[in-house]
Design a protein around this motif. Structure first.
Motif, PDB file in Angstrom:
ATOM      1  N   ASN A 160      53.284  32.248  42.497  1.00 49.01           N
ATOM      2  CA  ASN A 160      54.503  32.950  43.088  1.00 49.01           C
ATOM      3  C   ASN A 160      54.754  34.194  42.652  1.00 49.01           C
ATOM      4  OD1 ASN A 160      56.511  32.940  45.337  1.00 49.01           O
ATOM      5  ND2 ASN A 160      58.105  32.959  43.662  1.00 49.01           N
ATOM      6  N   ARG A 161      54.582  34.304  41.260  1.00 44.59           N
ATOM      7  CA  ARG A 161      54.765  35.520  40.380  1.00 44.59           C
ATOM      8  C   ARG A 161      53.759  36.497  40.810  1.00 44.59           C
ATOM      9  NH1 ARG A 161      55.338  33.946  34.230  1.00 44.59           N
ATOM     10  NH2 ARG A 161      55.902  36.255  34.276  1.00 44.59           N
ATOM     11  N   ILE A 162      52.310  35.981  40.964  1.00 48.10           N
ATOM     12  CA  ILE A 162      51.116  36.899  41.356  1.00 48.10           C
ATOM     13  C   ILE A 162      51.337  37.155  42.826  1.00 48.10           C
ATOM     14  CG2 ILE A 162      48.874  36.785  41.990  1.00 48.10           C
ATOM     15  CD1 ILE A 162      48.339  34.476  39.793  1.00 48.10           C
ATOM     16  N   TYR A 163      52.071  36.680  43.699  1.00 49.04           N
ATOM     17  CA  TYR A 163      52.237  37.001  44.982  1.00 49.04           C
ATOM     18  C   TYR A 163      53.207  38.050  45.047  1.00 49.04           C
ATOM     19  CZ  TYR A 163      53.575  36.442  50.003  1.00 49.04           C
ATOM     20  OH  TYR A 163      53.941  36.743  51.312  1.00 49.04           O
ATOM     21  N   ARG A 164      54.426  38.022  44.411  1.00 48.41           N
ATOM     22  CA  ARG A 164      55.411  38.867  44.475  1.00 48.41           C
ATOM     23  C   ARG A 164      54.939  40.076  43.585  1.00 48.41           C
ATOM     24  NH1 ARG A 164      58.415  37.008  48.368  1.00 48.41           N
ATOM     25  NH2 ARG A 164      59.194  34.972  47.887  1.00 48.41           N
ATOM     26  N   ALA A 165      54.326  40.041  42.737  1.00 50.09           N
ATOM     27  CA  ALA A 165      53.790  41.402  41.822  1.00 50.09           C
ATOM     28  C   ALA A 165      52.860  42.067  42.756  1.00 50.09           C
ATOM     29  CB  ALA A 165      53.155  40.873  40.619  1.00 50.09           C
ATOM     30  N   SER A 166      52.064  41.278  43.572  1.00 42.83           N
ATOM     31  CA  SER A 166      50.910  41.878  44.587  1.00 42.83           C
ATOM     32  C   SER A 166      51.654  42.655  45.664  1.00 42.83           C
ATOM     33  CB  SER A 166      50.142  41.080  45.067  1.00 42.83           C
ATOM     34  OG  SER A 166      49.408  41.451  45.954  1.00 42.83           O
ATOM     35  N   GLN A 167      52.819  42.087  46.095  1.00 46.36           N
ATOM     36  CA  GLN A 167      53.678  42.776  47.051  1.00 46.36           C
ATOM     37  C   GLN A 167      54.253  43.952  46.586  1.00 46.36           C
ATOM     38  OE1 GLN A 167      56.813  39.647  48.190  1.00 46.36           O
ATOM     39  NE2 GLN A 167      55.672  39.510  50.380  1.00 46.36           N
ATOM     40  N   ARG A 168      54.764  43.975  45.199  1.00 49.67           N
ATOM     41  CA  ARG A 168      55.195  45.169  44.772  1.00 49.67           C
ATOM     42  C   ARG A 168      54.162  46.244  44.157  1.00 49.67           C
ATOM     43  NH1 ARG A 168      58.388  41.139  42.025  1.00 49.67           N
ATOM     44  NH2 ARG A 168      56.974  41.367  40.216  1.00 49.67           N
ATOM     45  N   GLY A 169      53.190  45.901  44.365  1.00 47.70           N
ATOM     46  CA  GLY A 169      51.848  46.876  44.099  1.00 47.70           C
ATOM     47  C   GLY A 169      51.599  46.902  42.475  1.00 47.70           C
ATOM     48  N   GLU A 170      52.150  45.941  41.740  1.00 46.70           N
ATOM     49  CA  GLU A 170      52.129  45.909  40.267  1.00 46.70           C
ATOM     50  C   GLU A 170      50.664  45.349  39.830  1.00 46.70           C
ATOM     51  OE1 GLU A 170      55.520  43.937  39.067  1.00 46.70           O
ATOM     52  OE2 GLU A 170      56.794  45.611  39.765  1.00 46.70           O
ATOM     53  N   GLN A 228      46.998  36.451  36.598  1.00 44.82           N
ATOM     54  CA  GLN A 228      45.766  35.847  36.915  1.00 44.82           C
ATOM     55  C   GLN A 228      45.038  35.414  35.954  1.00 44.82           C
ATOM     56  OE1 GLN A 228      44.076  38.877  39.594  1.00 44.82           O
ATOM     57  NE2 GLN A 228      44.588  37.903  41.276  1.00 44.82           N
ATOM     58  N   LYS A 229      45.042  36.141  34.695  1.00 46.80           N
ATOM     59  CA  LYS A 229      44.146  35.712  33.716  1.00 46.80           C
ATOM     60  C   LYS A 229      44.951  34.510  33.014  1.00 46.80           C
ATOM     61  CE  LYS A 229      42.576  40.274  32.468  1.00 46.80           C
ATOM     62  NZ  LYS A 229      42.681  41.316  31.366  1.00 46.80           N
ATOM     63  N   THR A 230      46.477  34.295  32.952  1.00 45.20           N
ATOM     64  CA  THR A 230      47.082  33.290  32.455  1.00 45.20           C
ATOM     65  C   THR A 230      46.896  32.274  33.107  1.00 45.20           C
ATOM     66  OG1 THR A 230      48.925  34.714  31.740  1.00 45.20           O
ATOM     67  CG2 THR A 230      49.599  32.357  32.020  1.00 45.20           C
ATOM     68  N   LEU A 231      46.613  32.118  34.518  1.00 48.74           N
ATOM     69  CA  LEU A 231      46.430  30.978  35.335  1.00 48.74           C
ATOM     70  C   LEU A 231      45.134  30.618  35.165  1.00 48.74           C
ATOM     71  CD1 LEU A 231      47.687  30.576  39.169  1.00 48.74           C
ATOM     72  CD2 LEU A 231      45.330  30.209  38.539  1.00 48.74           C
ATOM     73  N   MET A 232      44.080  31.439  35.048  1.00 44.21           N
ATOM     74  CA  MET A 232      42.611  30.834  34.648  1.00 44.21           C
ATOM     75  C   MET A 232      42.495  29.860  33.499  1.00 44.21           C
ATOM     76  SD  MET A 232      40.799  31.418  37.309  1.00 44.21           S
ATOM     77  CE  MET A 232      39.024  31.853  36.412  1.00 44.21           C
ATOM     78  N   LYS A 233      43.316  30.409  32.540  1.00 44.32           N
ATOM     79  CA  LYS A 233      43.562  29.691  31.197  1.00 44.32           C
ATOM     80  C   LYS A 233      44.556  28.627  31.334  1.00 44.32           C
ATOM     81  CE  LYS A 233      42.605  33.931  28.544  1.00 44.32           C
ATOM     82  NZ  LYS A 233      42.919  34.821  27.601  1.00 44.32           N
ATOM     83  N   ALA A 287      34.525  23.491  40.502  1.00 48.03           N
ATOM     84  CA  ALA A 287      35.945  23.310  39.743  1.00 48.03           C
ATOM     85  C   ALA A 287      36.044  24.635  39.441  1.00 48.03           C
ATOM     86  CB  ALA A 287      35.738  22.470  38.541  1.00 48.03           C
ATOM     87  N   LEU A 288      35.215  25.487  39.006  1.00 43.95           N
ATOM     88  CA  LEU A 288      35.874  26.633  38.432  1.00 43.95           C
ATOM     89  C   LEU A 288      36.001  27.710  39.779  1.00 43.95           C
ATOM     90  CD1 LEU A 288      35.942  28.345  35.928  1.00 43.95           C
ATOM     91  CD2 LEU A 288      33.681  29.017  35.961  1.00 43.95           C
ATOM     92  N   GLN A 289      35.347  27.337  40.782  1.00 44.73           N
ATOM     93  CA  GLN A 289      35.529  28.347  42.006  1.00 44.73           C
ATOM     94  C   GLN A 289      37.001  27.824  42.549  1.00 44.73           C
ATOM     95  OE1 GLN A 289      32.354  27.396  44.811  1.00 44.73           O
ATOM     96  NE2 GLN A 289      30.926  27.664  43.404  1.00 44.73           N
ATOM     97  N   ALA A 290      37.494  26.543  42.256  1.00 44.38           N
ATOM     98  CA  ALA A 290      38.819  25.927  42.724  1.00 44.38           C
ATOM     99  C   ALA A 290      39.931  26.682  42.106  1.00 44.38           C
ATOM    100  CB  ALA A 290      38.637  24.639  42.896  1.00 44.38           C
ATOM    101  N   LEU A 291      39.431  26.811  40.602  1.00 35.21           N
ATOM    102  CA  LEU A 291      40.662  27.484  39.736  1.00 35.21           C
ATOM    103  C   LEU A 291      40.646  28.991  40.003  1.00 35.21           C
ATOM    104  CD1 LEU A 291      42.100  27.373  37.151  1.00 35.21           C
ATOM    105  CD2 LEU A 291      40.114  27.782  35.698  1.00 35.21           C
ATOM    106  N   ALA A 292      39.334  29.766  40.280  1.00 34.26           N
ATOM    107  CA  ALA A 292      39.525  31.262  40.627  1.00 34.26           C
ATOM    108  C   ALA A 292      40.218  31.369  41.778  1.00 34.26           C
ATOM    109  CB  ALA A 292      37.996  31.616  40.647  1.00 34.26           C
ATOM    110  N   PRO A 300      37.439  42.511  34.694  1.00 39.65           N
ATOM    111  CA  PRO A 300      36.218  42.613  34.448  1.00 39.65           C
ATOM    112  C   PRO A 300      35.517  41.030  34.279  1.00 39.65           C
ATOM    113  CG  PRO A 300      37.129  44.129  33.179  1.00 39.65           C
ATOM    114  CD  PRO A 300      38.240  43.485  33.675  1.00 39.65           C
ATOM    115  N   SER A 301      36.418  40.228  33.574  1.00 44.37           N
ATOM    116  CA  SER A 301      35.655  38.872  33.424  1.00 44.37           C
ATOM    117  C   SER A 301      35.504  38.188  34.865  1.00 44.37           C
ATOM    118  CB  SER A 301      36.286  38.090  32.430  1.00 44.37           C
ATOM    119  OG  SER A 301      37.609  37.995  32.701  1.00 44.37           O
ATOM    120  N   MET A 302      36.468  38.388  35.642  1.00 45.86           N
ATOM    121  CA  MET A 302      36.546  37.518  36.954  1.00 45.86           C
ATOM    122  C   MET A 302      35.362  38.276  37.624  1.00 45.86           C
ATOM    123  SD  MET A 302      37.668  35.448  39.001  1.00 45.86           S
ATOM    124  CE  MET A 302      39.597  34.869  38.793  1.00 45.86           C
ATOM    125  N   LYS A 303      35.422  39.498  37.501  1.00 46.47           N
ATOM    126  CA  LYS A 303      34.353  40.176  38.489  1.00 46.47           C
ATOM    127  C   LYS A 303      32.744  39.734  37.997  1.00 46.47           C
ATOM    128  CE  LYS A 303      33.007  44.818  39.907  1.00 46.47           C
ATOM    129  NZ  LYS A 303      33.121  46.437  39.842  1.00 46.47           N
TER     130      LYS A 303
END
Length: 243
Positions: free
Chosen positions: A32-42, A50-55, A131-136, A204-207
């Motif tokens: 939800n925080r990612i969603y809201r930040a994306s809406q705000r263009g941040e 996203q990095k936090t979620l991946m960990k 599993a890694l794809q599901a995480l991403a 970069p690491s996700m890319k």
């Protein structure tokens, strides 16, 4: 749920005792925080979250549960031959998920097309890669859900064919409309990988990880996965949604 002192993971005997609702709440709040930040263009905030979620241990647990217990292909093996996992193996998989690990090639099998004599190829990633794809997907999806067009319904969370039918019904009742019925031939095969990566514009690491998936055969016509469908929606955003 008690956690061990090592990496914050639960003892291996506690998979069945996991409070999944609590883990889902943790992940939902992050998404939800990612969603809201994306809406705000941040963008910087989005990437940090996203990095936090991946960990996140919670997100990894949910990803492993999805591919080993919930998905239809949960007992399908990749090239490593692994399919059904024990609870101990599931927790070991959670602990091993790392964004920098190189994906393995998919296992190619041929399945019959419905109502036809011909067969189509199907690429099956290993359980680890699934599993890694599901995480991403958990990390990327909320960023794009925040900006997708409201009239887009295909393969999106919380949306179904019935929602699309209802939207069409409401629209055509207001005034006459033209209807275009089209199919993108070999959509997965023909997507330009560089164009997709450019559009993703992720960190970069996700890319690098996604580029490796593309090279490993994750993103071709032979592999039909939720991750692929997420990528397809991202690639087609602003190409078809506004029609």
């Amino acid at each position: 749920m008690n956690k061990s002192k090592t990496r914050g993971f639960a003892p291996q005997s506690e998979w069945k005792k996991t409070n999944w609702r609590k883990l889902e709440q943790v992940v939902f709040k992050l998404q939800n925080r990612i969603y809201r930040a994306s809406q705000r263009g941040e963008v910087r905030v989005v990437r940090k979250l996203q990095k936090t979620l991946m960990k996140s241990w919670s997100a990894k647990m949910i990803a492993v549960r999805k591919v080993t217990q919930q998905n239809k292909g949960k007992k399908t093996a990749g090239i490593d031959g692994k399919k059904a996992l024990t609870d101990k193996q599931r927790l070991a998989l959670v602990a091993s998920l790392k964004i920098y690990k190189k994906p393995q090639p998919t296992r190619r099998v041929w399945i019959p097309k419905p109502g036809k004599s011909e067969k189509r190829p199907l690429g099956i990633p290993t359980i680890y890669d699934r599993a890694l794809q599901a995480l991403a997907k958990q990390a990327l999806e909320p960023e794009w859900e925040a900006i997708f067009e409201p009239n887009s319904y295909g393969f999106r969370p919380g949306r179904s064919c019935h929602d699309a039918i209802e939207a069409i019904f409401i629209s055509i009742n207001q005034k006459p409309k033209w209807v275009l019925d089209a199919d993108i031939s070999k959509c997965f095969d023909k997507i330009n990988h560089n164009a997709l990566l450019t559009k993703l514009n992720t960190y970069p690491s996700m890319k690098r990880l996604i580029r490796q998936w593309l090279k490993a055969g994750v993103m071709d016509g032979s592999t039909f996965s939720p991750t692929n469908l997420c990528f397809i929606n991202i690639f087609l955003y602003k190409k078809l949604d506004k029609f």
